[in-house]
Write a protein that holds these residues in place. Structure first.
Motif, PDB file in Angstrom:
ATOM      1  N   ASP A 250       0.829  -1.209   0.000  1.00  0.00           N
ATOM      2  CA  ASP A 250       0.000   0.000   0.000  1.00  0.00           C
ATOM      3  C   ASP A 250       0.859   1.253   0.000  1.00  0.00           C
ATOM      4  O   ASP A 250       0.546   2.238  -0.673  1.00  0.00           O
ATOM      5  N   VAL A 251       1.942   1.222   0.771  1.00  0.00           N
ATOM      6  CA  VAL A 251       2.827   2.388   0.839  1.00  0.00           C
ATOM      7  C   VAL A 251       3.382   2.704  -0.549  1.00  0.00           C
ATOM      8  O   VAL A 251       3.440   3.870  -0.969  1.00  0.00           O
ATOM      9  N   ALA A 252       3.786   1.667  -1.280  1.00  0.00           N
ATOM     10  CA  ALA A 252       4.320   1.872  -2.627  1.00  0.00           C
ATOM     11  C   ALA A 252       3.258   2.463  -3.554  1.00  0.00           C
ATOM     12  O   ALA A 252       3.530   3.390  -4.327  1.00  0.00           O
ATOM     13  N   ILE A 253       2.031   1.946  -3.471  1.00  0.00           N
ATOM     14  CA  ILE A 253       0.961   2.424  -4.347  1.00  0.00           C
ATOM     15  C   ILE A 253       0.578   3.857  -3.991  1.00  0.00           C
ATOM     16  O   ILE A 253       0.487   4.724  -4.868  1.00  0.00           O
ATOM     17  N   TYR A 254       0.355   4.108  -2.696  1.00  0.00           N
ATOM     18  CA  TYR A 254      -0.036   5.458  -2.272  1.00  0.00           C
ATOM     19  C   TYR A 254       1.045   6.475  -2.645  1.00  0.00           C
ATOM     20  O   TYR A 254       0.767   7.513  -3.241  1.00  0.00           O
ATOM     21  N   GLY A 255       2.283   6.176  -2.265  1.00  0.00           N
ATOM     22  CA  GLY A 255       3.371   7.110  -2.509  1.00  0.00           C
ATOM     23  C   GLY A 255       3.612   7.351  -3.980  1.00  0.00           C
ATOM     24  O   GLY A 255       3.787   8.498  -4.428  1.00  0.00           O
ATOM     25  N   GLY A 256       3.613   6.269  -4.777  1.00  0.00           N
ATOM     26  CA  GLY A 256       3.870   6.408  -6.207  1.00  0.00           C
ATOM     27  C   GLY A 256       2.788   7.182  -6.936  1.00  0.00           C
ATOM     28  O   GLY A 256       3.067   8.090  -7.722  1.00  0.00           O
ATOM     29  N   LEU A 257       1.530   6.842  -6.680  1.00  0.00           N
ATOM     30  CA  LEU A 257       0.428   7.516  -7.368  1.00  0.00           C
ATOM     31  C   LEU A 257       0.337   8.987  -6.983  1.00  0.00           C
ATOM     32  O   LEU A 257       0.167   9.863  -7.844  1.00  0.00           O
ATOM     33  N   LEU A 258       0.444   9.270  -5.690  1.00  0.00           N
ATOM     34  CA  LEU A 258       0.328  10.659  -5.244  1.00  0.00           C
ATOM     35  C   LEU A 258       1.504  11.498  -5.732  1.00  0.00           C
ATOM     36  O   LEU A 258       1.345  12.684  -6.038  1.00  0.00           O
ATOM     37  N   ALA A 259       2.677  10.895  -5.812  1.00  0.00           N
ATOM     38  CA  ALA A 259       3.830  11.614  -6.350  1.00  0.00           C
ATOM     39  C   ALA A 259       3.627  11.929  -7.829  1.00  0.00           C
ATOM     40  O   ALA A 259       3.907  13.039  -8.295  1.00  0.00           O
ATOM     41  N   LEU A 260       3.104  10.972  -8.577  1.00  0.00           N
ATOM     42  CA  LEU A 260       2.827  11.211  -9.993  1.00  0.00           C
ATOM     43  C   LEU A 260       1.802  12.324 -10.183  1.00  0.00           C
ATOM     44  O   LEU A 260       1.892  13.120 -11.125  1.00  0.00           O
ATOM     45  N   ALA A 261       0.837  12.403  -9.279  1.00  0.00           N
ATOM     46  CA  ALA A 261      -0.218  13.400  -9.415  1.00  0.00           C
ATOM     47  C   ALA A 261       0.226  14.799  -9.008  1.00  0.00           C
ATOM     48  O   ALA A 261      -0.384  15.784  -9.438  1.00  0.00           O
ATOM     49  N   GLN A 325     -10.433   8.579  -9.106  1.00  0.00           N
ATOM     50  CA  GLN A 325     -10.835   9.349 -10.284  1.00  0.00           C
ATOM     51  C   GLN A 325     -10.048  10.651 -10.381  1.00  0.00           C
ATOM     52  O   GLN A 325      -9.532  11.001 -11.452  1.00  0.00           O
ATOM     53  N   ARG A 326      -9.934  11.374  -9.266  1.00  0.00           N
ATOM     54  CA  ARG A 326      -9.230  12.653  -9.297  1.00  0.00           C
ATOM     55  C   ARG A 326      -7.732  12.446  -9.503  1.00  0.00           C
ATOM     56  O   ARG A 326      -7.094  13.174 -10.282  1.00  0.00           O
ATOM     57  N   ILE A 327      -7.136  11.489  -8.810  1.00  0.00           N
ATOM     58  CA  ILE A 327      -5.696  11.256  -8.931  1.00  0.00           C
ATOM     59  C   ILE A 327      -5.338  10.870 -10.362  1.00  0.00           C
ATOM     60  O   ILE A 327      -4.406  11.426 -10.963  1.00  0.00           O
ATOM     61  N   PHE A 328      -6.068   9.919 -10.935  1.00  0.00           N
ATOM     62  CA  PHE A 328      -5.777   9.489 -12.300  1.00  0.00           C
ATOM     63  C   PHE A 328      -6.016  10.616 -13.296  1.00  0.00           C
ATOM     64  O   PHE A 328      -5.287  10.748 -14.282  1.00  0.00           O
ATOM     65  N   SER A 329      -7.033  11.440 -13.041  1.00  0.00           N
ATOM     66  CA  SER A 329      -7.315  12.573 -13.926  1.00  0.00           C
ATOM     67  C   SER A 329      -6.171  13.584 -13.888  1.00  0.00           C
ATOM     68  O   SER A 329      -5.761  14.116 -14.934  1.00  0.00           O
ATOM     69  N   GLU A 330      -5.650  13.856 -12.699  1.00  0.00           N
ATOM     70  CA  GLU A 330      -4.546  14.817 -12.582  1.00  0.00           C
ATOM     71  C   GLU A 330      -3.273  14.279 -13.246  1.00  0.00           C
ATOM     72  O   GLU A 330      -2.535  15.037 -13.869  1.00  0.00           O
ATOM     73  N   ILE A 331      -3.033  12.993 -13.105  1.00  0.00           N
ATOM     74  CA  ILE A 331      -1.863  12.403 -13.768  1.00  0.00           C
ATOM     75  C   ILE A 331      -2.017  12.479 -15.285  1.00  0.00           C
ATOM     76  O   ILE A 331      -1.074  12.827 -16.016  1.00  0.00           O
ATOM     77  N   ARG A 332      -3.203  12.172 -15.774  1.00  0.00           N
ATOM     78  CA  ARG A 332      -3.440  12.227 -17.222  1.00  0.00           C
ATOM     79  C   ARG A 332      -3.272  13.649 -17.749  1.00  0.00           C
ATOM     80  O   ARG A 332      -2.666  13.869 -18.799  1.00  0.00           O
ATOM     81  N   THR A 333      -3.791  14.633 -17.012  1.00  0.00           N
ATOM     82  CA  THR A 333      -3.652  16.032 -17.423  1.00  0.00           C
ATOM     83  C   THR A 333      -2.186  16.428 -17.482  1.00  0.00           C
ATOM     84  O   THR A 333      -1.744  17.096 -18.436  1.00  0.00           O
TER      85      THR A 333
END
Length: 448
Positions: A250-261, A325-333
């Protein structure tokens, strides 16, 4: 069974719930083994209410998990859901014998612990009162009375005397606040729990502190701060110190996704990929590491494709689900904006090839980004090209210099006026508004 599951998820969708039709990449049994405590049921129950492929298996596992504990309310909720999704399953009927015995045992245990605590208070046994409140709080938490548990844990504070006891009280209250989704209280209790720890104890508790803080910040949608908290977690400490809250995966997923966003390419390279401590976590989730690497290497369409492949897993996480939804949208943008930076003109066909999907062209998405000011560009629908608007650095510098000069001139005038007032030994009458402009006076500055 298929019809009943379909009906169940139609109801869930109508109630605003999340419905995940794609199968996740994880194995349910191996996944839940990473956790201990009440979070096991929470995660199984959420998967059962959200994942179409895992619905029945997850709900049956949640029922078994509830029966290993003493929370009858959770058991009833899980059975009710399974009764809707798969009424023919044996677990879809209440175990009345277990319910009656458990509820009776819960009442007796509550009465016993309350009576013992009363005796301790009458005898003025400070340490016994603390332990009595702790035992009562743990019991109430185990049966689902979170309000009573929080009250019992709070009553421990006047009787604590060592740094470890202070930390234990804080962790109890943090655990309850997390279950109640009270993110501000999580942060407040966490700061009190770690304020008096020794250097050795602080190191042991460091990953717990950073992970819990990151989850609280995620709940408040403070993505960059949450990312930095996860990225600074100490990977050398055993996950048994925090697996009642989250796992190393979970730490890897949370940290990686939020950093990308929330971070740019340069920061991602230094804070994520070159972070030797966080790299240990990333090794357990290679698709997250691959997505970050692809973004840093300007392979934006590949980054989005990698993330989309793990979207079902993220939608089945108790802390990420509402933010996916918001995290993936921000990464895509960010990927689209970064893709356009090197070019002055890009065809819509190339944009669709890189970021479009079947039946969903990218034109409308670009229009929305332009209107919101996220993307500085123009769309030529005749020639089907996107023209980026590059900022003129010379004009920006000149505008900044003129604004600085204007502010300096205004400050100089204000100071000269005050000096003139002081020299004339005059005073300003207090006005209705603050500041020099709001003060009322009969003085004419032109006459000074």
């Amino acid at each position: 069974m298929a019809d009943s599951v379909l009906k169940f998820f139609t109801t869930m969708d109508g109630e605003g719930g999340f419905v995940v039709k794609e199968p996740p990449k994880f194995d349910l049994d191996l996944y839940i083994q990473n956790y201990r405590g009440r979070t096991r049921f929470d995660r199984l129950f959420l998967i059962g209410r959200s994942s179409v492929p895992l619905c029945v298996d997850a709900l049956k596992a949640a029922i078994a998990e509830a029966k290993r504990g003493r929370d009858t309310v959770r058991y009833r909720e899980a059975v009710d859901c399974l009764k809707m999704a798969a009424p023919s399953e044996p677990e879809a009927a209440y175990d009345q014998v277990w319910l009656e015995n458990t509820e009776q045992a819960n009442r007796q245990e509550t009465q016993r612990l309350t009576a013992e605590l009363k005796v301790y208070k009458n005898n003025l046994l400070k340490d016994s009162v603390r332990m009595g409140n702790e035992d009562l709080g743990k019991h109430l938490e185990s049966i689902g009375d979170l309000n009573g548990a929080a009250e019992a844990y709070t009553k421990m504070r006047p009787d604590v005397s060592t740094p470890k006891q202070i930390a234990d009280v804080g962790k109890h209250l943090v655990r309850v606040a997390l279950q109640r989704r009270e993110w501000n209280m999580v942060t407040a209790h966490l700061s009190k729990a770690s304020v008096t720890l020794s250097a050795e104890d602080e190191k042991t508790m460091q990953p717990y502190t950073k992970i819990v803080q990151g989850i609280a910040l995620l709940g408040q949608e403070k993505y960059e701060q949450a990312a930095r908290s996860f990225l600074s977690a100490d990977s050398s400490v055993s996950s048994s110190n925090y697996n009642e809250i989250a796992s190393a995966n979970d730490v890897a997923i949370y940290g990686g996704l939020l950093a990308l966003a929330s971070m740019d390419r340069k920061t991602l390279q230094s804070a994520v990929l070159d972070n030797t401590g966080f790299r240990v976590f990333l090794e357990q989730e290679p698709h997250i590491r691959r997505a970050v690497t692809q973004f840093v290497n300007a392979r934006y369409s590949a980054c989005i494709a990698t993330l989309e492949s793990c979207r079902p897993d993220c939608l089945l996480d108790i802390y990420l689900q509402k933010h996916v939804q918001r995290i993936f949208s921000e990464i895509r943008t960010k990927c689209i904006v970064q893709y356009l930076i090197p070019f002055s003109c890009v065809t819509l066909d190339n944009m669709n090839a890189a970021f479009g999907s079947p039946g969903k062209p990218i034109e409308q998405e670009l229009v929305t980004m332009i209107r919101e000011g996220v993307l500085q560009a123009r769309i030529n629908t005749v020639d089907r090209v996107v023209t980026t608007i590059s900022a003129n650095p010379r004009a920006k510098m000149q505008a900044s210099a003129l604004e600085t000069a204007r502010k300096y001139e205004q400050q100089a005038i204000d100071r000269l006026r005050r000096m003139s007032l002081a020299a004339a030994e005059l005073e300003l009458k207090s006005g209705r508004k603050g500041g020099l402009q709001g003060q009322q006076t009969e003085i004419h500055f032109d006459e000074l």
